[in-house]
Design a protein around this motif. Structure first.
Motif, PDB file in Angstrom:
ATOM      1  N   SER A   4      31.609  35.736  28.525  1.00 59.32           N
ATOM      2  CA  SER A   4      31.108  34.864  29.571  1.00 59.32           C
ATOM      3  C   SER A   4      31.913  34.958  30.852  1.00 59.32           C
ATOM      4  CB  SER A   4      31.125  33.417  29.086  1.00 59.32           C
ATOM      5  OG  SER A   4      32.438  33.099  28.710  1.00 59.32           O
ATOM      6  N   GLY A   5      32.983  35.723  30.850  1.00 60.15           N
ATOM      7  CA  GLY A   5      33.879  35.666  31.992  1.00 60.15           C
ATOM      8  C   GLY A   5      33.740  36.824  32.960  1.00 60.15           C
ATOM      9  N   ILE A   6      34.632  36.741  33.963  1.00 59.26           N
ATOM     10  CA  ILE A   6      34.759  37.824  34.936  1.00 59.26           C
ATOM     11  C   ILE A   6      36.093  38.510  34.654  1.00 59.26           C
ATOM     12  CG2 ILE A   6      35.037  38.374  37.387  1.00 59.26           C
ATOM     13  CD1 ILE A   6      33.626  35.714  38.046  1.00 59.26           C
ATOM     14  N   LEU A   7      36.070  39.821  34.605  1.00 56.59           N
ATOM     15  CA  LEU A   7      37.316  40.590  34.548  1.00 56.59           C
ATOM     16  C   LEU A   7      37.464  41.289  35.891  1.00 56.59           C
ATOM     17  CD1 LEU A   7      39.757  41.916  33.154  1.00 56.59           C
ATOM     18  CD2 LEU A   7      38.182  43.635  32.233  1.00 56.59           C
ATOM     19  N   SER A   8      38.549  40.982  36.599  1.00 59.48           N
ATOM     20  CA  SER A   8      38.783  41.599  37.907  1.00 59.48           C
ATOM     21  C   SER A   8      39.988  42.532  37.813  1.00 59.48           C
ATOM     22  CB  SER A   8      39.018  40.508  38.957  1.00 59.48           C
ATOM     23  OG  SER A   8      39.303  41.106  40.203  1.00 59.48           O
ATOM     24  N   ILE A   9      39.716  43.806  37.969  1.00 55.31           N
ATOM     25  CA  ILE A   9      40.765  44.833  37.833  1.00 55.31           C
ATOM     26  C   ILE A   9      41.067  45.382  39.221  1.00 55.31           C
ATOM     27  CG2 ILE A   9      41.263  47.112  36.842  1.00 55.31           C
ATOM     28  CD1 ILE A   9      38.981  46.353  34.756  1.00 55.31           C
ATOM     29  N   ASN A  10      42.327  45.379  39.596  1.00 55.40           N
ATOM     30  CA  ASN A  10      42.694  45.973  40.883  1.00 55.40           C
ATOM     31  C   ASN A  10      43.623  47.156  40.679  1.00 55.40           C
ATOM     32  OD1 ASN A  10      41.600  44.722  43.395  1.00 55.40           O
ATOM     33  ND2 ASN A  10      42.171  42.876  42.268  1.00 55.40           N
ATOM     34  N   SER A  11      43.495  48.146  41.551  1.00 55.20           N
ATOM     35  CA  SER A  11      44.318  49.347  41.382  1.00 55.20           C
ATOM     36  C   SER A  11      44.952  49.834  42.672  1.00 55.20           C
ATOM     37  CB  SER A  11      43.479  50.470  40.757  1.00 55.20           C
ATOM     38  OG  SER A  11      42.419  50.848  41.625  1.00 55.20           O
ATOM     39  N   SER A  12      44.710  49.115  43.790  1.00 56.50           N
ATOM     40  CA  SER A  12      45.346  49.543  45.034  1.00 56.50           C
ATOM     41  C   SER A  12      46.856  49.372  44.902  1.00 56.50           C
ATOM     42  CB  SER A  12      44.845  48.704  46.217  1.00 56.50           C
ATOM     43  OG  SER A  12      45.610  49.021  47.368  1.00 56.50           O
ATOM     44  N   GLY A  13      47.592  50.327  45.423  1.00 58.01           N
ATOM     45  CA  GLY A  13      49.054  50.248  45.390  1.00 58.01           C
ATOM     46  C   GLY A  13      49.600  49.278  46.407  1.00 58.01           C
ATOM     47  N   ARG A  14      48.742  48.790  47.308  1.00 59.14           N
ATOM     48  CA  ARG A  14      49.249  47.860  48.324  1.00 59.14           C
ATOM     49  C   ARG A  14      48.571  46.492  48.185  1.00 59.14           C
ATOM     50  NH1 ARG A  14      46.505  49.497  54.162  1.00 59.14           N
ATOM     51  NH2 ARG A  14      44.351  49.653  53.400  1.00 59.14           N
ATOM     52  N   TYR A  15      49.267  45.508  48.741  1.00 62.51           N
ATOM     53  CA  TYR A  15      48.740  44.142  48.747  1.00 62.51           C
ATOM     54  C   TYR A  15      48.377  43.760  50.184  1.00 62.51           C
ATOM     55  CZ  TYR A  15      50.300  43.985  43.942  1.00 62.51           C
ATOM     56  OH  TYR A  15      50.450  44.255  42.598  1.00 62.51           O
ATOM     57  N   GLN A  16      49.295  44.064  51.119  1.00 57.98           N
ATOM     58  CA  GLN A  16      49.047  43.770  52.532  1.00 57.98           C
ATOM     59  C   GLN A  16      47.928  44.661  53.040  1.00 57.98           C
ATOM     60  OE1 GLN A  16      50.507  41.790  55.003  1.00 57.98           O
ATOM     61  NE2 GLN A  16      51.480  40.651  53.336  1.00 57.98           N
ATOM     62  N   GLY A  17      46.839  44.058  53.493  1.00 60.39           N
ATOM     63  CA  GLY A  17      45.764  44.824  54.119  1.00 60.39           C
ATOM     64  C   GLY A  17      44.887  45.600  53.158  1.00 60.39           C
ATOM     65  N   SER A  18      44.991  45.329  51.869  1.00 55.98           N
ATOM     66  CA  SER A  18      44.157  46.074  50.911  1.00 55.98           C
ATOM     67  C   SER A  18      42.710  45.592  50.976  1.00 55.98           C
ATOM     68  CB  SER A  18      44.692  45.893  49.485  1.00 55.98           C
ATOM     69  OG  SER A  18      43.705  46.315  48.556  1.00 55.98           O
ATOM     70  N   LEU A  19      41.831  46.489  51.360  1.00 52.19           N
ATOM     71  CA  LEU A  19      40.401  46.139  51.455  1.00 52.19           C
ATOM     72  C   LEU A  19      39.804  45.877  50.079  1.00 52.19           C
ATOM     73  CD1 LEU A  19      39.260  48.771  54.100  1.00 52.19           C
ATOM     74  CD2 LEU A  19      39.449  46.294  54.416  1.00 52.19           C
ATOM     75  N   THR A  20      40.168  46.704  49.097  1.00 50.72           N
ATOM     76  CA  THR A  20      39.567  46.531  47.767  1.00 50.72           C
ATOM     77  C   THR A  20      39.993  45.201  47.149  1.00 50.72           C
ATOM     78  OG1 THR A  20      41.348  47.845  46.778  1.00 50.72           O
ATOM     79  CG2 THR A  20      39.291  48.993  47.277  1.00 50.72           C
ATOM     80  N   ARG A  21      41.254  44.810  47.380  1.00 49.03           N
ATOM     81  CA  ARG A  21      41.709  43.521  46.831  1.00 49.03           C
ATOM     82  C   ARG A  21      40.997  42.356  47.521  1.00 49.03           C
ATOM     83  NH1 ARG A  21      46.208  43.750  43.533  1.00 49.03           N
ATOM     84  NH2 ARG A  21      47.193  45.799  43.460  1.00 49.03           N
ATOM     85  N   LEU A  22      40.872  42.457  48.844  1.00 45.31           N
ATOM     86  CA  LEU A  22      40.238  41.389  49.618  1.00 45.31           C
ATOM     87  C   LEU A  22      38.775  41.206  49.198  1.00 45.31           C
ATOM     88  CD1 LEU A  22      41.011  39.548  52.012  1.00 45.31           C
ATOM     89  CD2 LEU A  22      40.104  41.297  53.546  1.00 45.31           C
ATOM     90  N   VAL A  23      38.053  42.314  49.122  1.00 46.33           N
ATOM     91  CA  VAL A  23      36.616  42.234  48.809  1.00 46.33           C
ATOM     92  C   VAL A  23      36.410  41.855  47.333  1.00 46.33           C
ATOM     93  CG1 VAL A  23      34.462  43.564  48.710  1.00 46.33           C
ATOM     94  CG2 VAL A  23      35.949  43.733  50.720  1.00 46.33           C
ATOM     95  N   SER A  24      37.261  42.342  46.441  1.00 45.15           N
ATOM     96  CA  SER A  24      37.150  41.953  45.021  1.00 45.15           C
ATOM     97  C   SER A  24      37.317  40.439  44.884  1.00 45.15           C
ATOM     98  CB  SER A  24      38.233  42.627  44.175  1.00 45.15           C
ATOM     99  OG  SER A  24      38.010  43.995  44.116  1.00 45.15           O
TER     100      SER A  24
END
Ligand SMILES: Cc1cc2nc3c(=O)[nH]c(=O)nc-3n(C[C@H](O)[C@H](O)[C@H](O)COP(=O)(O)O)c2cc1C
Length: 188
Positions: A4-24
């Protein structure tokens, strides 16, 4: 099995300014607004993930009832990562394109979860994915390779490997094209 849940996996090596992290993150919010009460599990691969090695391979190819304690330990993280997938209905994978492909940590995650007899099996009719009734979202970003084009072998690869495990409902989202000040990530 209840999923029933959401699994959110991130793989960008950066945190500051990471588009994939922001949009995820925005996508998690959007899915939670749609289905109130969805639990979220976060898996941040940038924190580290091991590679398969001799112990892991030996344990994985030993019948589950025959595994000794050391072999069970060798597979413990992999078992955990598989459970996260099995328990999720929505799977969000944030993946930048790194050198034409996915980040190495994301490939390492794939190696940990693509498990014969657990997430796929071979039958008389060929391979069969064992992860059913799931929806995946690939939140992709690049510095130039057009997402969704033939050059984007990262999305092609992720779709192939998810499909192999039974996850065939996959939406590719180009994080570089999302207006993060707007509410919506998913197409109307
Ligand atoms: C190590 C590294 C390799 C990259 N390789 C590529 C590449 O092959 N093709 C490309 O279009 N962009 C490449 N990029 C650019 C990233 O895909 C782009 O900056 C993306 O926004 C990164 O995702 P993030 O914003 O979530 O960190 C690379 C970036 C890094 C750090």
């Amino acid at each position: 099995m209840k999923q029933s849940g959401i699994l959110s996996i991130n793989s960008s090596g950066r945190y500051q300014g990471s588009l994939t992290r922001l949009v995820s993150e925005k996508l998690v919010d959007e899915l939670q607004k749609k289905s109130v009460g969805l639990a979220v599990t976060e898996r941040d691969l940038a924190e580290g993930i091991p590679f398969v090695n001799e112990q892991w391979i030996g344990a994985n190819f030993t019948d589950s009832e025959q595994r000794d304690e050391t072999q069970k330990e060798a597979l413990a993280l992999s078992d955990n990562l598989v459970s996260e997938l099995q328990n999720a209905e929505h799977i969000i994978i944030g993946s930048p394109i790194y050198n034409f492909s996915v980040p190495a940590v994301l490939k390492a995650w794939v190696d940990m979860v693509a498990r014969a007899r657990v997430t796929f099996q071979y039958t008389e009719n060929g391979p069969e994915g064992l992860l059913k009734d799931k929806k995946a979202y690939l939140v992709m970003a690049s510095g130039g390779v057009p997402i969704g084009s033939d050059m984007d072998i990262a999305s092609i690869y992720l779709k192939r490997v998810l499909g192999f495990m039974g996850i065939i409902d996959v939406t590719v989202i180009d994080a570089t094209k999302i207006d993060v000040s707007a509410d919506r990530v998913l197409p109307a």
